[in-house]
Design a protein around this motif. Sequence first.
Motif: not given
Length: 278
Positions: A201-228
């Motif tokens: 929740t605070n980064g990735q591995g040793p890299d700590i900070g909001p720029q390192y958070l886990s996120c999927i940026f979806y381009s449409d409803a289909e991509q969002k549904a697959i991620a969900e």
Amino acid sequence: MKYNKLTAEEERVILHKGTERPFTGEYVNNKRSGIYVCKRCDAPLYRSTDKFDSDCGWPSFDDEITGAVKRIPDADGMRTEIVCANCGAHLGHVFLHERFTPKDTRHCVNSISLKFIPDLDVAYFASGCFWGTEYYFMKAKGVTHTAVGFMGGHVDHPTYEQVCQKNSGHLETTQVDYNSTQASYEDLVKLFFETHDFTQTNGQGPDIGPQYLSCIFYSDAEQKAIAEKYIKILENKGYKVATKLKPASTFWKAEDYHQQYYEHKGSTPYCHIYKKIF
């Protein structure tokens, strides 16, 4: 007419008729399928099928989209300048009778005057340091091109230094262009989850900070549904998923030295490891 905001370097070339240094432009060696549009006004200018390698140091095209490019005498009295017919943005120069292609024409264009829109499908993933995220996606079946940059923030044209200050709102993001006849969006989502700790929740591995958070940026409803769908699968497996889902916004490409970092360095990621889950 409202035009796109330009950086100082883009203004130097596009508005003040400057020239970028040869062999430094983003699209000199671009061989992807798509169209090239004007950086200033987004008007379509060239097709990738008309691009060829002239070894001159700038993108070369032997034809333009009909009516898209205007030719005018250059101020030097010798060459012919080419500009966007829609907004007058400086593109470069056109040369004839060089015998590079049967059309005997070469539009010598500054990469910085262009924006490329690929024909292929595109996905955006953030999973910590974008060097490691890109490392796995660039090797995946069906992926034709990757680039690293920033998405999700409130600052235009962010630099790596700005994002590292942790107040721009951006996440380090990898753009993945892929051929959907060879790989599905589901394939990419599965690889995304299998190559980083999506519970952190605070980064990735040793890299700590909001720029390192886990996120999927979806381009449409289909991509969002697959991620969900895959987040639900993981939750059913007992994982507490920290990955965020956000609509894709402007992707700001990072500085050149970040692109394909591990391939150029000849090493492997320090905070991304493949672990089969699905």
